[in-house]
Write a protein that holds these residues in place. Structure first.
Motif, PDB file in Angstrom:
ATOM      1  N   CYS A 501       0.884  -1.150  -0.088  1.00  0.00           N
ATOM      2  CA  CYS A 501       0.012   0.033  -0.059  1.00  0.00           C
ATOM      3  C   CYS A 501       0.864   1.251  -0.112  1.00  0.00           C
ATOM      4  N   GLY A 502       2.305   1.197  -0.149  1.00  0.00           N
ATOM      5  CA  GLY A 502       3.041   2.213  -0.183  1.00  0.00           C
ATOM      6  C   GLY A 502       3.366   2.929   1.029  1.00  0.00           C
ATOM      7  N   LEU A 503       2.988   2.435   2.287  1.00  0.00           N
ATOM      8  CA  LEU A 503       3.139   2.865   3.600  1.00  0.00           C
ATOM      9  C   LEU A 503       4.674   2.815   3.972  1.00  0.00           C
ATOM     10  N   LYS A 504       5.383   2.001   3.595  1.00  0.00           N
ATOM     11  CA  LYS A 504       6.953   2.005   3.714  1.00  0.00           C
ATOM     12  C   LYS A 504       7.414   3.445   3.527  1.00  0.00           C
ATOM     13  N   TRP A 505       7.201   3.636   2.060  1.00  0.00           N
ATOM     14  CA  TRP A 505       7.737   4.917   1.418  1.00  0.00           C
ATOM     15  C   TRP A 505       7.142   6.114   2.216  1.00  0.00           C
ATOM     16  N   TRP A 506       5.961   5.911   2.619  1.00  0.00           N
ATOM     17  CA  TRP A 506       5.091   7.243   3.114  1.00  0.00           C
ATOM     18  C   TRP A 506       5.290   7.577   4.472  1.00  0.00           C
ATOM     19  N   GLU A 507       5.778   6.665   5.188  1.00  0.00           N
ATOM     20  CA  GLU A 507       6.038   6.981   6.597  1.00  0.00           C
ATOM     21  C   GLU A 507       7.191   8.062   6.944  1.00  0.00           C
ATOM     22  N   LYS A 508       7.996   8.283   6.094  1.00  0.00           N
ATOM     23  CA  LYS A 508       8.877   9.412   6.409  1.00  0.00           C
ATOM     24  C   LYS A 508       8.291  10.963   6.176  1.00  0.00           C
ATOM     25  N   PHE A 509       6.961  10.877   5.433  1.00  0.00           N
ATOM     26  CA  PHE A 509       6.318  12.293   5.217  1.00  0.00           C
ATOM     27  C   PHE A 509       5.279  12.312   6.377  1.00  0.00           C
ATOM     28  N   SER A 510       5.198  11.302   7.242  1.00  0.00           N
ATOM     29  CA  SER A 510       4.132  11.561   8.383  1.00  0.00           C
ATOM     30  C   SER A 510       4.592  12.420   9.621  1.00  0.00           C
ATOM     31  N   ILE A 511       5.697  12.712   9.438  1.00  0.00           N
ATOM     32  CA  ILE A 511       6.232  13.572  10.587  1.00  0.00           C
ATOM     33  C   ILE A 511       6.977  14.681   9.951  1.00  0.00           C
ATOM     34  N   TYR A 512       6.818  15.978  10.526  1.00  0.00           N
ATOM     35  CA  TYR A 512       7.256  17.083   9.761  1.00  0.00           C
ATOM     36  C   TYR A 512       8.597  16.992   9.671  1.00  0.00           C
ATOM     37  N   ASN A 513       9.345  16.828  10.787  1.00  0.00           N
ATOM     38  CA  ASN A 513      10.752  16.846  11.011  1.00  0.00           C
ATOM     39  C   ASN A 513      11.660  15.732  10.397  1.00  0.00           C
ATOM     40  N   SER A 514      10.742  14.711   9.795  1.00  0.00           N
ATOM     41  CA  SER A 514      11.669  13.651   9.277  1.00  0.00           C
ATOM     42  C   SER A 514      12.054  13.756   7.753  1.00  0.00           C
ATOM     43  N   ASP A 515      11.717  15.132   7.035  1.00  0.00           N
ATOM     44  CA  ASP A 515      12.129  15.141   5.912  1.00  0.00           C
ATOM     45  C   ASP A 515      12.909  16.613   5.850  1.00  0.00           C
ATOM     46  N   VAL A 516      13.981  16.929   5.636  1.00  0.00           N
ATOM     47  CA  VAL A 516      14.415  18.232   5.784  1.00  0.00           C
ATOM     48  C   VAL A 516      13.764  19.271   4.525  1.00  0.00           C
ATOM     49  N   ARG A 517      13.334  18.690   3.726  1.00  0.00           N
ATOM     50  CA  ARG A 517      12.731  19.654   2.575  1.00  0.00           C
ATOM     51  C   ARG A 517      11.439  20.163   2.859  1.00  0.00           C
ATOM     52  N   ASN A 518      10.953  19.961   3.769  1.00  0.00           N
ATOM     53  CA  ASN A 518       9.495  20.362   4.340  1.00  0.00           C
ATOM     54  C   ASN A 518       9.875  21.888   5.032  1.00  0.00           C
ATOM     55  N   ASP A 519      10.657  22.032   5.490  1.00  0.00           N
ATOM     56  CA  ASP A 519      10.968  23.675   5.910  1.00  0.00           C
ATOM     57  C   ASP A 519      10.904  24.531   4.590  1.00  0.00           C
ATOM     58  N   GLU A 520      11.420  23.963   3.477  1.00  0.00           N
ATOM     59  CA  GLU A 520      11.736  24.830   2.175  1.00  0.00           C
ATOM     60  C   GLU A 520      10.161  25.261   1.896  1.00  0.00           C
ATOM     61  N   PHE A 521       9.357  24.094   1.892  1.00  0.00           N
ATOM     62  CA  PHE A 521       7.789  24.485   1.381  1.00  0.00           C
ATOM     63  C   PHE A 521       6.995  25.051   2.261  1.00  0.00           C
ATOM     64  N   TYR A 522       7.080  24.264   3.537  1.00  0.00           N
ATOM     65  CA  TYR A 522       5.950  24.627   4.703  1.00  0.00           C
ATOM     66  C   TYR A 522       6.112  25.557   5.717  1.00  0.00           C
ATOM     67  N   ALA A 523       7.289  26.091   5.794  1.00  0.00           N
ATOM     68  CA  ALA A 523       7.647  26.699   7.100  1.00  0.00           C
ATOM     69  C   ALA A 523       6.871  27.981   6.871  1.00  0.00           C
ATOM     70  N   LEU A 524       6.355  28.512   8.327  1.00  0.00           N
ATOM     71  CA  LEU A 524       5.803  29.665   8.606  1.00  0.00           C
ATOM     72  C   LEU A 524       6.701  30.605   8.054  1.00  0.00           C
ATOM     73  N   PRO A 525       6.289  31.935   7.835  1.00  0.00           N
ATOM     74  CA  PRO A 525       7.310  33.101   7.527  1.00  0.00           C
ATOM     75  C   PRO A 525       7.552  33.716   8.858  1.00  0.00           C
ATOM     76  N   CYS A 526       8.470  34.694   8.933  1.00  0.00           N
ATOM     77  CA  CYS A 526       8.914  35.500  10.077  1.00  0.00           C
ATOM     78  C   CYS A 526       9.555  34.554  11.084  1.00  0.00           C
ATOM     79  N   CYS A 527       9.930  33.335  11.194  1.00  0.00           N
ATOM     80  CA  CYS A 527      10.432  32.360  12.199  1.00  0.00           C
ATOM     81  C   CYS A 527       9.230  32.145  13.128  1.00  0.00           C
ATOM     82  N   LEU A 528       8.105  31.932  12.466  1.00  0.00           N
ATOM     83  CA  LEU A 528       6.635  31.608  13.296  1.00  0.00           C
ATOM     84  C   LEU A 528       6.860  30.202  13.669  1.00  0.00           C
ATOM     85  N   ASN A 529       7.862  29.543  12.710  1.00  0.00           N
ATOM     86  CA  ASN A 529       7.733  28.101  13.056  1.00  0.00           C
ATOM     87  C   ASN A 529       8.014  27.651  14.702  1.00  0.00           C
ATOM     88  N   LYS A 530       9.090  28.738  15.187  1.00  0.00           N
ATOM     89  CA  LYS A 530       9.483  28.497  16.514  1.00  0.00           C
ATOM     90  C   LYS A 530       8.478  28.914  17.527  1.00  0.00           C
TER      91      LYS A 530
END
Length: 535
Positions: A501-530
């Motif tokens: 069902c693709g879950l082995k590949w998909w699991e790394k996207f279920s947690i935000y910090n598990s993929d370093v690329r997520n900050d590039e696309f989804y991080a809030l502006p003005c350091c609001l992620n903190k």
């Protein structure tokens, strides 16, 4: 002997054909989320996104306002208010929500509970149609405000995140596919209301976007990127020519409304300058049963918007959206519902499927383009006469655009099949059964609802009928629930099933910090992620 040996060694060995490799991010997108095109190009593409929002923005008030007792003046004000609120919601979504190139527009899912509010007996004693319109509007506003609180809680407290985290690529396929495919009734049926205008529209759009670039090579893509604008201008002028030549002079009224460019009643009634403001129709009124029915529509909107988020991420060349980001986005859609309720926009908010399809058609998934389209929405909602000109586009032209754009979103869902094992009978059952039921079950409820049997089978409670009907008339919701259930119960038995069902590949996207690329696309502006970290 030696020569033959040399010839044999130099002979090219043909390799067997290989399947296409799996791609986590969509290739071929020229401008992804964080790479905006040049300003002039961004303005034109953003204007195309604005034109698309006019379809649903005009359609919903055109259906609802006359039933409420309002005339063309009230309809123009509601359209301007809905456009203004959609612009604000789109800005909030792109800055603080999912950060995806997603447009927030009025939702079609709210029509059933709104129809029940309009038919409520307490409004039958109003002396004039305008008085009935105002009192009905206040009732709709009250239900939307309560619904907004419900959706904001579900999103911001992470309840929706905990649901989305259980998805796999297999259950995402019907989720996203039916987000586009389930809106088929807004495609060719809308086009066919004026087939002599709509049919040339779809032919011209397909020719300009798919065939013309093959015959007229350009250094920069022009025809496919601006195909929507070119098509709308050509077909609109053609419709204006038919209107001016008295072709529809003796046609039935319904044909004239669908085909003529001067029957929308918006240009003459829209004020030159009108700034929508909260509670412009008076203080909202509240009814518990109507609020529950409206919450069911909000629940449906959660499913449909989530499918659109996945498609927009794909066509923005981003990684699959983390569950916490989706939950954050649905929370801000709840804020959008609150804005709609305060401004009197007659419906709630959802992520626009057609605008997600336009990302694929133009190959521009830039966030800046969507923010520019939000600027157009706000500008033309204030300067009503200018906006009314564009809003008078016949809906058959909009239906022609939808036929192409909804199909792009459907195919985005099918694209997730590359991560599944299609040679597994279990995969085939879950996929086929969920899609079939997602089409078949809503068809029954649509016949049941339109057959006037709403209170025959279910307890004679209008609001309870509406809850059941609005949920099971949604193709996306039914398909997603069926796929989600069987995926959870059949595909998590062992490692082999999880891989199928693709879950082995998909699991790394279920947690935000598990993929370093997520900050590039989804991080809030003005350091609001903190301050508001994604989980």
């Amino acid at each position: 002997m030696t020569n033959n040996g040399v010839a044999g060694s130099n002979k090219k060995v043909e390799e067997p054909p290989q399947p296409h490799p799996v791609k986590e991010q969509m290739p071929g997108i020229q401008y992804c989320i964080n790479s905006p095109p040049p300003w002039l190009e961004a303005l034109v593409v953003g204007f195309q996104h604005y034109l698309l929002t006019l379809g649903i923005t005009v359609l919903i008030p055109s259906i609802i306002v006359p039933q409420m007792g309002g005339g063309n003046a009230e309809k123009a004000k509601v359209i301007q208010s809905l456009l203004f609120a959609s612009g604000l919601s789109t800005v909030f979504q792109s800055l603080f929500g999912t950060r995806l190139p997603v447009v927030a527009v009025g939702s079609y899912a709210y029509l059933i509970p709104i129809a029940s509010i309009i038919q409520a007996s307490r409004y039958s004693s109003c002396a004039t149609p305008i008085e009935r319109f105002v009192h009905t509007m206040r009732g709709i506003q009250g239900a939307l405000i309560i619904t907004a609180c419900f959706q904001a809680v579900v999103g911001f407290l992470g309840l929706w995140r905990n649901v989305v985290r259980f998805l796999s690529p297999l259950s995402v396929v019907p989720f996203v596919t039916l987000s586009g495919l389930g809106l088929y009734h807004l495609g060719f049926p809308m086009l066919a209301k004026c087939v002599e205008v709509g049919l040339p529209g779809i032919i011209i759009l397909v020719f300009i976007s798919q065939y013309l670039p093959r015959y007229m090579q350009q250094e920069r893509p022009i025809y496919d990127r601006f195909a929507v604008l070119i098509t709308v201008v050509i077909v609109w002028l053609y419709a204006q020519l038919l209107t001016s030549s008295s072709v529809y002079k003796h046609k039935p009224e319904t044909t004239q409304i669908s085909c003529r460019t001067d029957r929308a009643g918006l240009i003459s009634e829209a004020p030159w300058i009108y700034v929508p403001y909260p509670l412009q129709w008076g203080a909202p009124t509240f009814n518990a049963g109507e609020a529950f029915a409206m919450m069911a529509a909000s629940f449906v909107s959660l499913f449909e918007s989530t499918g659109t988020f996945f498609a927009a991420a794909r066509y923005g060349s981003a990684t699959p959206v983390p569950p916490s980001v989706i939950s954050r986005g649905t929370g801000w859609l709840g804020v959008g519902v609150l804005i709609n309720g305060m401004f009197g926009c007659v419906t709630g908010t959802t992520a626009s499927v057609e605008n997600a399809g336009l990302l694929a058609l133009t190959k521009v998934g830039s966030r800046r383009v969507i923010q520019i389209s939000a600027g157009f929405m706000i500008f033309f909602s204030v300067f009503g006469k200018f906006g009314a000109v564009a809003a008078s586009i016949p809906l058959s032209i909009v239906g022609a655009l939808y036929c192409v754009l909804f199909s792009y979103v459907s195919s985005a869902g099918l694209g997730f099949l590359q991560f599944c094992n299609l040679n597994s009978f279990k995969t085939k059952f879950i996929l086929g059964f969920s899609i079939f039921m997602g089409i078949s079950v809503p068809q029954y409820f649509r016949e049941y609802y339109h057959g006037g049997l709403r209170s025959t089978h279910i307890h004679n409670s209008t609001w309870f009928n509406d809850i059941i009907t609005v949920i099971f008339m949604s193709h996306t919701t039914v398909a997603a629930l069926v796929a989600f259930f069987f995926d959870l119960t059949l595909s998590r038995e062992n490692d082999e099933s999880r891989k199928d069902c693709g879950l082995k590949w998909w699991e790394k996207f279920s947690i935000y910090n598990s993929d370093v690329r997520n900050d590039e696309f989804y991080a809030l502006p003005c350091c609001l992620n903190k301050l508001f970290p994604a989980l």
